[in-house]
Design a protein around this motif. Structure first.
Motif, PDB file in Angstrom:
ATOM      1  N   VAL A 190       0.841  -1.313  -0.134  1.00  0.00           N
ATOM      2  CA  VAL A 190       0.013  -0.136   0.075  1.00  0.00           C
ATOM      3  C   VAL A 190       0.846   1.289   0.006  1.00  0.00           C
ATOM      4  O   VAL A 190       1.646   1.334   0.959  1.00  0.00           O
ATOM      5  CB  VAL A 190      -0.944   0.100   1.283  1.00  0.00           C
ATOM      6  CG1 VAL A 190      -1.750   1.196   1.242  1.00  0.00           C
ATOM      7  CG2 VAL A 190      -1.650  -1.285   1.159  1.00  0.00           C
ATOM      8  N   HIS A 191       0.927   2.075  -1.058  1.00  0.00           N
ATOM      9  CA  HIS A 191       1.720   3.124  -1.284  1.00  0.00           C
ATOM     10  C   HIS A 191       0.976   4.271  -0.385  1.00  0.00           C
ATOM     11  O   HIS A 191      -0.123   4.315  -0.239  1.00  0.00           O
ATOM     12  CB  HIS A 191       2.062   3.792  -2.492  1.00  0.00           C
ATOM     13  CG  HIS A 191       1.004   3.791  -3.694  1.00  0.00           C
ATOM     14  ND1 HIS A 191       0.187   4.999  -3.413  1.00  0.00           N
ATOM     15  CD2 HIS A 191       0.391   2.859  -4.581  1.00  0.00           C
ATOM     16  CE1 HIS A 191      -0.543   4.989  -4.343  1.00  0.00           C
ATOM     17  NE2 HIS A 191      -0.638   3.800  -5.077  1.00  0.00           N
ATOM     18  N   MET A 192       1.598   5.274  -0.279  1.00  0.00           N
ATOM     19  CA  MET A 192       1.275   6.596   0.308  1.00  0.00           C
ATOM     20  C   MET A 192       0.112   7.207  -0.605  1.00  0.00           C
ATOM     21  O   MET A 192       0.300   7.125  -1.748  1.00  0.00           O
ATOM     22  CB  MET A 192       2.454   7.704   0.360  1.00  0.00           C
ATOM     23  CG  MET A 192       2.045   8.993   1.083  1.00  0.00           C
ATOM     24  SD  MET A 192       3.435   9.961   1.443  1.00  0.00           S
ATOM     25  CE  MET A 192       4.028  10.789  -0.101  1.00  0.00           C
ATOM     26  N   VAL A 193      -0.957   7.721  -0.062  1.00  0.00           N
ATOM     27  CA  VAL A 193      -1.989   8.190  -0.789  1.00  0.00           C
ATOM     28  C   VAL A 193      -2.299   9.299  -0.325  1.00  0.00           C
ATOM     29  O   VAL A 193      -2.870  10.474  -1.073  1.00  0.00           O
ATOM     30  CB  VAL A 193      -3.280   7.370  -0.647  1.00  0.00           C
ATOM     31  CG1 VAL A 193      -3.134   6.035  -1.343  1.00  0.00           C
ATOM     32  CG2 VAL A 193      -3.645   6.881   0.736  1.00  0.00           C
ATOM     33  N   GLU A 194      -2.425  10.095   1.092  1.00  0.00           N
ATOM     34  CA  GLU A 194      -2.781  11.052   1.437  1.00  0.00           C
ATOM     35  C   GLU A 194      -1.668  12.197   1.382  1.00  0.00           C
ATOM     36  O   GLU A 194      -0.688  12.061   2.411  1.00  0.00           O
ATOM     37  CB  GLU A 194      -3.404  10.843   2.827  1.00  0.00           C
ATOM     38  CG  GLU A 194      -4.427  12.151   3.298  1.00  0.00           C
ATOM     39  CD  GLU A 194      -3.728  13.522   3.646  1.00  0.00           C
ATOM     40  OE1 GLU A 194      -2.739  13.565   4.148  1.00  0.00           O
ATOM     41  OE2 GLU A 194      -4.412  14.403   3.072  1.00  0.00           O
ATOM     42  N   ILE A 195      -1.935  13.436   0.463  1.00  0.00           N
ATOM     43  CA  ILE A 195      -0.904  14.233   0.663  1.00  0.00           C
ATOM     44  C   ILE A 195      -1.257  15.561   0.788  1.00  0.00           C
ATOM     45  O   ILE A 195      -0.721  16.619   0.912  1.00  0.00           O
ATOM     46  CB  ILE A 195      -0.078  14.390  -0.598  1.00  0.00           C
ATOM     47  CG1 ILE A 195      -1.141  14.445  -1.880  1.00  0.00           C
ATOM     48  CG2 ILE A 195       0.886  12.941  -0.560  1.00  0.00           C
ATOM     49  CD1 ILE A 195      -0.457  14.432  -3.137  1.00  0.00           C
ATOM     50  N   LYS A 196      -2.832  15.724   0.948  1.00  0.00           N
ATOM     51  CA  LYS A 196      -3.277  17.092   1.357  1.00  0.00           C
ATOM     52  C   LYS A 196      -2.763  17.802   2.248  1.00  0.00           C
ATOM     53  O   LYS A 196      -2.733  18.925   2.055  1.00  0.00           O
ATOM     54  CB  LYS A 196      -4.767  17.006   1.038  1.00  0.00           C
ATOM     55  CG  LYS A 196      -5.387  16.553  -0.502  1.00  0.00           C
ATOM     56  CD  LYS A 196      -6.742  16.439  -0.253  1.00  0.00           C
ATOM     57  CE  LYS A 196      -7.230  16.035  -1.827  1.00  0.00           C
ATOM     58  NZ  LYS A 196      -8.865  15.673  -1.634  1.00  0.00           N
ATOM     59  N   SER A 197      -2.772  17.304   3.357  1.00  0.00           N
ATOM     60  CA  SER A 197      -2.490  18.063   4.420  1.00  0.00           C
ATOM     61  C   SER A 197      -1.028  18.573   4.632  1.00  0.00           C
ATOM     62  O   SER A 197      -0.804  19.725   4.943  1.00  0.00           O
ATOM     63  CB  SER A 197      -2.743  17.446   5.783  1.00  0.00           C
ATOM     64  OG  SER A 197      -2.121  16.023   6.041  1.00  0.00           O
ATOM     65  N   GLY A 198      -0.246  17.526   4.184  1.00  0.00           N
ATOM     66  CA  GLY A 198       1.229  17.963   3.936  1.00  0.00           C
ATOM     67  C   GLY A 198       1.609  19.068   3.091  1.00  0.00           C
ATOM     68  O   GLY A 198       2.127  19.876   3.029  1.00  0.00           O
TER      69      GLY A 198
END
Length: 198
Positions: A154-162
Protein backbone atom coordinates in the motif's frame (compact mmCIF):
# COMPACT_ATOMS: atom_id res chain seq x y z
CA UNK A 1 -26.83 18.00 -10.48
CA UNK A 2 -24.28 19.69 -12.77
CA UNK A 3 -25.08 23.07 -11.25
CA UNK A 4 -24.99 21.77 -7.67
CA UNK A 5 -21.60 20.08 -8.13
CA UNK A 6 -20.29 23.23 -9.78
CA UNK A 7 -21.45 25.37 -6.86
CA UNK A 8 -20.11 23.02 -4.18
CA UNK A 9 -17.01 21.46 -5.74
CA UNK A 10 -16.01 23.62 -8.70
CA UNK A 11 -16.81 23.90 -12.39
CA UNK A 12 -14.08 21.52 -13.52
CA UNK A 13 -15.35 18.78 -11.20
CA UNK A 14 -18.94 19.27 -12.39
CA UNK A 15 -17.87 18.90 -16.02
CA UNK A 16 -15.86 15.74 -15.28
CA UNK A 17 -18.82 14.12 -13.46
CA UNK A 18 -21.24 14.82 -16.32
CA UNK A 19 -18.73 13.62 -18.94
CA UNK A 20 -18.22 10.37 -17.03
CA UNK A 21 -21.94 9.88 -16.47
CA UNK A 22 -22.63 10.55 -20.15
CA UNK A 23 -20.05 7.94 -21.19
CA UNK A 24 -21.37 5.31 -18.76
CA UNK A 25 -24.98 5.78 -19.89
CA UNK A 26 -23.97 5.72 -23.58
CA UNK A 27 -22.11 2.46 -22.97
CA UNK A 28 -25.14 0.95 -21.22
CA UNK A 29 -27.42 2.04 -24.06
CA UNK A 30 -25.08 0.54 -26.65
CA UNK A 31 -24.23 -2.70 -24.83
CA UNK A 32 -27.79 -3.47 -23.75
CA UNK A 33 -29.51 -2.09 -26.86
CA UNK A 34 -31.68 0.23 -24.80
CA UNK A 35 -34.04 2.61 -26.51
CA UNK A 36 -33.80 5.48 -24.06
CA UNK A 37 -32.39 8.99 -24.32
CA UNK A 38 -29.23 9.81 -22.41
CA UNK A 39 -30.19 12.44 -19.81
CA UNK A 40 -26.57 13.63 -19.69
CA UNK A 41 -26.66 14.64 -23.36
CA UNK A 42 -27.42 18.27 -24.02
CA UNK A 43 -25.87 19.51 -20.78
CA UNK A 44 -23.82 22.59 -21.53
CA UNK A 45 -20.46 22.29 -19.82
CA UNK A 46 -19.12 25.11 -17.72
CA UNK A 47 -16.50 27.19 -19.44
CA UNK A 48 -13.07 26.14 -18.22
CA UNK A 49 -10.01 28.31 -18.24
CA UNK A 50 -6.66 26.61 -18.69
CA UNK A 51 -4.68 26.79 -15.49
CA UNK A 52 -1.40 28.69 -15.82
CA UNK A 53 -0.20 28.81 -12.20
CA UNK A 54 3.40 27.78 -11.71
CA UNK A 55 6.15 28.45 -9.22
CA UNK A 56 7.95 31.65 -10.05
CA UNK A 57 11.69 32.09 -9.64
CA UNK A 58 10.96 34.53 -6.81
CA UNK A 59 8.87 31.91 -4.97
CA UNK A 60 11.47 29.14 -5.17
CA UNK A 61 13.58 30.03 -2.10
CA UNK A 62 10.55 30.12 0.22
CA UNK A 63 9.16 26.97 -1.41
CA UNK A 64 12.36 24.95 -0.94
CA UNK A 65 12.76 26.24 2.60
CA UNK A 66 9.20 25.19 3.45
CA UNK A 67 9.68 21.75 1.90
CA UNK A 68 12.95 21.12 3.73
CA UNK A 69 11.41 22.26 7.03
CA UNK A 70 8.54 19.76 6.82
CA UNK A 71 8.64 17.13 9.54
CA UNK A 72 7.22 14.39 7.30
CA UNK A 73 10.09 13.09 5.15
CA UNK A 74 7.66 11.16 2.93
CA UNK A 75 5.76 14.34 2.03
CA UNK A 76 9.03 16.24 1.58
CA UNK A 77 10.42 13.57 -0.76
CA UNK A 78 7.15 13.28 -2.69
CA UNK A 79 7.03 17.03 -3.33
CA UNK A 80 10.66 17.25 -4.41
CA UNK A 81 10.40 14.18 -6.65
CA UNK A 82 7.23 15.58 -8.21
CA UNK A 83 9.01 18.83 -9.00
CA UNK A 84 12.24 17.23 -10.22
CA UNK A 85 10.60 14.56 -12.41
CA UNK A 86 7.40 16.27 -13.56
CA UNK A 87 5.52 12.99 -13.03
CA UNK A 88 1.80 13.05 -12.38
CA UNK A 89 0.71 12.74 -8.74
CA UNK A 90 -0.74 9.24 -9.16
CA UNK A 91 2.36 7.95 -10.95
CA UNK A 92 4.67 9.52 -8.37
CA UNK A 93 2.75 7.97 -5.46
CA UNK A 94 2.67 4.53 -7.11
CA UNK A 95 6.38 4.51 -8.03
CA UNK A 96 7.93 1.08 -7.36
CA UNK A 97 11.58 0.20 -6.84
CA UNK A 98 11.21 -2.53 -9.47
CA UNK A 99 10.54 0.23 -12.02
CA UNK A 100 13.50 2.42 -11.02
CA UNK A 101 17.08 2.14 -12.26
CA UNK A 102 19.31 4.51 -10.31
CA UNK A 103 22.32 3.39 -12.34
CA UNK A 104 20.67 4.43 -15.62
CA UNK A 105 18.83 7.36 -14.01
CA UNK A 106 15.42 6.24 -15.30
CA UNK A 107 12.05 5.52 -13.73
CA UNK A 108 9.48 3.58 -15.73
CA UNK A 109 5.76 4.31 -15.67
CA UNK A 110 4.09 1.10 -16.89
CA UNK A 111 1.58 1.36 -19.73
CA UNK A 112 -1.24 0.27 -17.40
CA UNK A 113 -0.55 3.28 -15.16
CA UNK A 114 0.14 5.80 -17.90
CA UNK A 115 -2.48 8.31 -19.02
CA UNK A 116 -1.43 7.67 -22.64
CA UNK A 117 -1.63 3.86 -22.13
CA UNK A 118 1.98 3.43 -23.20
CA UNK A 119 5.09 2.88 -21.14
CA UNK A 120 6.91 6.08 -20.26
CA UNK A 121 10.53 6.47 -19.23
CA UNK A 122 11.04 9.31 -16.78
CA UNK A 123 14.55 10.74 -16.71
CA UNK A 124 15.73 11.10 -13.11
CA UNK A 125 17.91 14.17 -12.57
CA UNK A 126 20.72 13.99 -10.02
CA UNK A 127 18.62 15.70 -7.33
CA UNK A 128 15.94 12.99 -7.68
CA UNK A 129 18.56 10.22 -7.67
CA UNK A 130 20.01 11.60 -4.41
CA UNK A 131 16.56 11.49 -2.78
CA UNK A 132 15.93 7.97 -4.05
CA UNK A 133 19.32 6.72 -2.82
CA UNK A 134 18.50 8.04 0.67
CA UNK A 135 15.10 6.33 0.56
CA UNK A 136 16.67 3.09 -0.63
CA UNK A 137 18.57 2.80 2.67
CA UNK A 138 15.25 2.53 4.57
CA UNK A 139 13.43 0.56 1.85
CA UNK A 140 10.28 -1.27 2.99
CA UNK A 141 8.90 -3.41 0.19
CA UNK A 142 8.59 -2.35 -3.44
CA UNK A 143 6.87 1.02 -2.92
CA UNK A 144 9.19 4.03 -3.09
CA UNK A 145 6.67 5.99 -1.00
CA UNK A 146 5.08 3.33 1.23
CA UNK A 147 1.96 4.07 3.22
CA UNK A 148 1.91 4.17 7.00
CA UNK A 149 -0.97 1.74 7.40
CA UNK A 150 1.37 -1.14 8.16
CA UNK A 151 -0.15 -3.20 5.35
CA UNK A 152 2.15 -4.46 2.64
CA UNK A 153 1.79 -3.23 -0.94
CA UNK A 154 0.00 0.00 0.00
CA UNK A 155 1.71 3.17 -1.19
CA UNK A 156 1.23 6.61 0.31
CA UNK A 157 -2.08 8.18 -0.71
CA UNK A 158 -2.80 11.18 1.52
CA UNK A 159 -0.76 14.24 0.66
CA UNK A 160 -3.29 17.08 1.00
CA UNK A 161 -2.51 18.05 4.59
CA UNK A 162 1.25 17.96 4.00
CA UNK A 163 0.90 19.96 0.79
CA UNK A 164 -1.28 22.55 2.55
CA UNK A 165 1.28 22.81 5.34
CA UNK A 166 4.11 23.45 2.86
CA UNK A 167 2.15 26.05 0.88
CA UNK A 168 1.10 27.87 4.04
CA UNK A 169 4.66 27.88 5.41
CA UNK A 170 5.98 29.20 2.08
CA UNK A 171 3.21 31.82 1.78
CA UNK A 172 2.02 30.39 -1.56
CA UNK A 173 -1.58 30.89 -2.60
CA UNK A 174 -3.51 28.83 -5.11
CA UNK A 175 -0.69 26.37 -5.84
CA UNK A 176 -1.77 22.82 -6.67
CA UNK A 177 0.35 19.67 -6.80
CA UNK A 178 -0.14 19.49 -10.58
CA UNK A 179 1.35 22.99 -10.86
CA UNK A 180 4.74 21.44 -10.03
CA UNK A 181 4.54 19.54 -13.33
CA UNK A 182 3.84 22.78 -15.19
CA UNK A 183 6.60 24.53 -13.23
CA UNK A 184 9.22 22.00 -14.34
CA UNK A 185 8.22 22.34 -17.98
CA UNK A 186 8.26 26.13 -17.68
CA UNK A 187 11.72 26.13 -16.09
CA UNK A 188 12.96 23.89 -18.89
CA UNK A 189 11.55 26.27 -21.50
CA UNK A 190 13.05 29.27 -19.67
CA UNK A 191 16.51 27.67 -19.71
CA UNK A 192 16.34 26.72 -23.40
CA UNK A 193 15.82 22.95 -23.15
CA UNK A 194 14.87 21.37 -26.50
CA UNK A 195 11.17 20.60 -26.92
CA UNK A 196 11.78 16.85 -27.28
CA UNK A 197 13.51 16.84 -23.86
CA UNK A 198 10.61 18.76 -22.31
Amino acid sequence: MHQAIGDNHGKHQANRVVALLRAVINRAIRDHELDIPNPANGITFNREEDRTRRLSVEELPAFFQAVQADVNTDIRDFVLLALFTGARRSNQLAMCWSNVSLERGVGVIPAASSKSSRQLNVILPQAAIRILRQRLVAKRGDDVLPGRSGRKKVHMVEIKSGWSRICKRAGLDNLHIHDLRRSLASFQIDTGSPLDVI
